[in-house]
Motif scaffolding. Structure first.
Motif, PDB file in Angstrom:
ATOM      1  N   UNK A   1      34.372  40.196  43.733  1.00  0.00           N
ATOM      2  CA  UNK A   1      35.762  40.329  43.310  1.00  0.00           C
ATOM      3  C   UNK A   1      36.109  41.726  42.816  1.00  0.00           C
ATOM      4  N   UNK A   2      35.244  42.292  41.981  1.00  0.00           N
ATOM      5  CA  UNK A   2      35.566  43.601  41.411  1.00  0.00           C
ATOM      6  C   UNK A   2      35.542  44.695  42.482  1.00  0.00           C
TER       7      UNK A   2
ATOM      8  N   UNK B   1      36.299  44.237  45.737  1.00  0.00           N
ATOM      9  CA  UNK B   1      37.541  44.037  46.501  1.00  0.00           C
ATOM     10  C   UNK B   1      38.731  44.639  45.761  1.00  0.00           C
ATOM     11  N   UNK B   2      38.801  44.375  44.468  1.00  0.00           N
ATOM     12  CA  UNK B   2      39.917  44.873  43.666  1.00  0.00           C
ATOM     13  C   UNK B   2      39.931  46.399  43.648  1.00  0.00           C
TER      14      UNK B   2
ATOM     15  N   UNK C   1      40.902  47.860  47.023  1.00  0.00           N
ATOM     16  CA  UNK C   1      42.332  47.644  47.269  1.00  0.00           C
ATOM     17  C   UNK C   1      43.147  48.753  46.636  1.00  0.00           C
ATOM     18  N   UNK C   2      42.839  49.048  45.382  1.00  0.00           N
ATOM     19  CA  UNK C   2      43.563  50.101  44.675  1.00  0.00           C
ATOM     20  C   UNK C   2      43.358  51.454  45.337  1.00  0.00           C
ATOM     21  N   UNK C   3      42.160  51.702  45.823  1.00  0.00           N
ATOM     22  CA  UNK C   3      41.868  52.995  46.461  1.00  0.00           C
ATOM     23  C   UNK C   3      42.413  53.060  47.883  1.00  0.00           C
TER      24      UNK C   3
ATOM     25  N   UNK D   1      37.912  48.192  52.649  1.00  0.00           N
ATOM     26  CA  UNK D   1      38.482  47.074  51.902  1.00  0.00           C
ATOM     27  C   UNK D   1      38.290  45.733  52.632  1.00  0.00           C
TER      28      UNK D   1
ATOM     29  N   UNK E   1      36.140  42.179  51.755  1.00  0.00           N
ATOM     30  CA  UNK E   1      36.745  40.844  51.732  1.00  0.00           C
ATOM     31  C   UNK E   1      35.945  39.858  52.586  1.00  0.00           C
TER      32      UNK E   1
END
Lengths: 191, 191
Positions: free
Chosen positions: B102-103, B105-106, B109-111, B116, B120
DNA sequence: GATAAATTAGGACAATTGTCCTAATTTATC
DNA sequence: GATAAATTAGGACAATTGTCCTAATTTATC
């Protein structure tokens, strides 16, 4: 004038959310706000100090949002649904950047950052507010577990939304939350 | 010899998890592995290339873990419980650094990172495997929704564990998952 | 054991980071 | 409107970043 300071915090809030705390530089914020890079240190003594200001802003806004939900809804059941609905309201941003609270907590945990506990307090605001609503619904001792349960649920849905980008799933989960609330044995007034 | 390459990927895997992808530098990895910093580029053409290798390793290990659960458990119900139990098994690390899947992926996503989607896919492995188990339990069309539901549930619990560091909560949630599975109307063989 | 190939160490590189300093400019005070 | 205070711009800083290059060393090949 503190307008500049507020504009810095505002931009930092957005950038920390959309690109992460560590990945956001003062140069990025300066470009957004339209000020000089060396000018930050008149308003904040460090980047960590700016982070604290951003977290304070988020806490303040969270409190305001929770107050608003409480004011515009008589029924605690409807108030809890307001909470669930933020997943749908903010779906675009959540699918792109995750939940702002969860992702910040996760990042600060990895950085072993001093502001880690402060960020968790935002979750604490939601938890306490939700507990209060469940208690109003007559959940008694089950109020706190129910509050954390629904908070965890929303976090899980947010993470799936970020990973799979499935909007229909968000909608279905909110619907499931509603059913779960209505049929839960620990909530007498909705059963 | 590819031993050095494997040691680099191994160290990067740990560091990316515990301090984040962006916050981990080649200097950090070099210090852990005990090699020169400029030496990476004989094995990887960039930091992004190293990230891909780390994700591939995680996918491979996830597949191996799922195979193992399937091999050592006859009953799909028990297999699903194996999945739920990783929250307890890895509780210390989860409370300190969050869920590794999870961390990542998060953060990616931001980058807006190219890898990405690859990250997932690790969630995808869990989802597909869980769907398969629910189907074996006779859940039919409900198998996929149930799979994503329990995946989301575990993510939510992981996030609460990171935020509040409450071990008892993890234990209670796993217990709730077991009850939920046993009593779920869409799962005939356990009801 | 000589030769070629693979691997490694060490340092250079341009760019970027958070931070700090000073001079200039704007704003408030009387 | 003069003076003091607050704010800002611009650049310097040491450290760090990912990346690349070259020479040295290790390993494999015959």
């Amino acid at each position: 004038m503190t307008a500049t300071r507020e504009r810095i915090v505002e931009s930092a809030d957005t950038l920390f959310y959309e690109t992460g705390f560590e990945a956001t530089s003062f140069a990025d914020i300066a470009a957004t706000v339209g000020i000089s890079r060396g000018n930050f240190y008149h308003h904040f003594k460090s980047k960590d100090d700016l982070l604290c200001a951003v977290i304070d802003l988020r806490k303040e806004r969270t409190r305001a949002m929770l107050d608003e939900w409480e004011k515009t809804n008589e029924d605690p059941f409807d108030r809890i649904l307001c909470f669930a609905n933020i997943l749908m309201t903010n779906r675009a941003k959540i699918m792109a950047f995750g939940c702002p609270v969860g992702t910040l907590c996760a990042e600060l945990s990895k950085l072993e950052h001093a502001a880690r506990a402060q960020a968790s307090e935002i979750f604490g605001l939601f938890r306490d507010w939700l507990e209060h609503q469940f208690r109003a619904l007559g959940a008694r001792d089950a109020a706190l577990p129910l509050a954390v349960r629904i908070l965890a649920w929303s976090q899980g849905v947010a993470m799936m939304a970020t990973a799979f980008g499935d909007e229909a799933f968000i909608r279905e989960e909110i619907s499931s939350i509603r059913t779960w609330l209505k049929e839960h044995p620990d909530i007498p007034s909705t059963a």
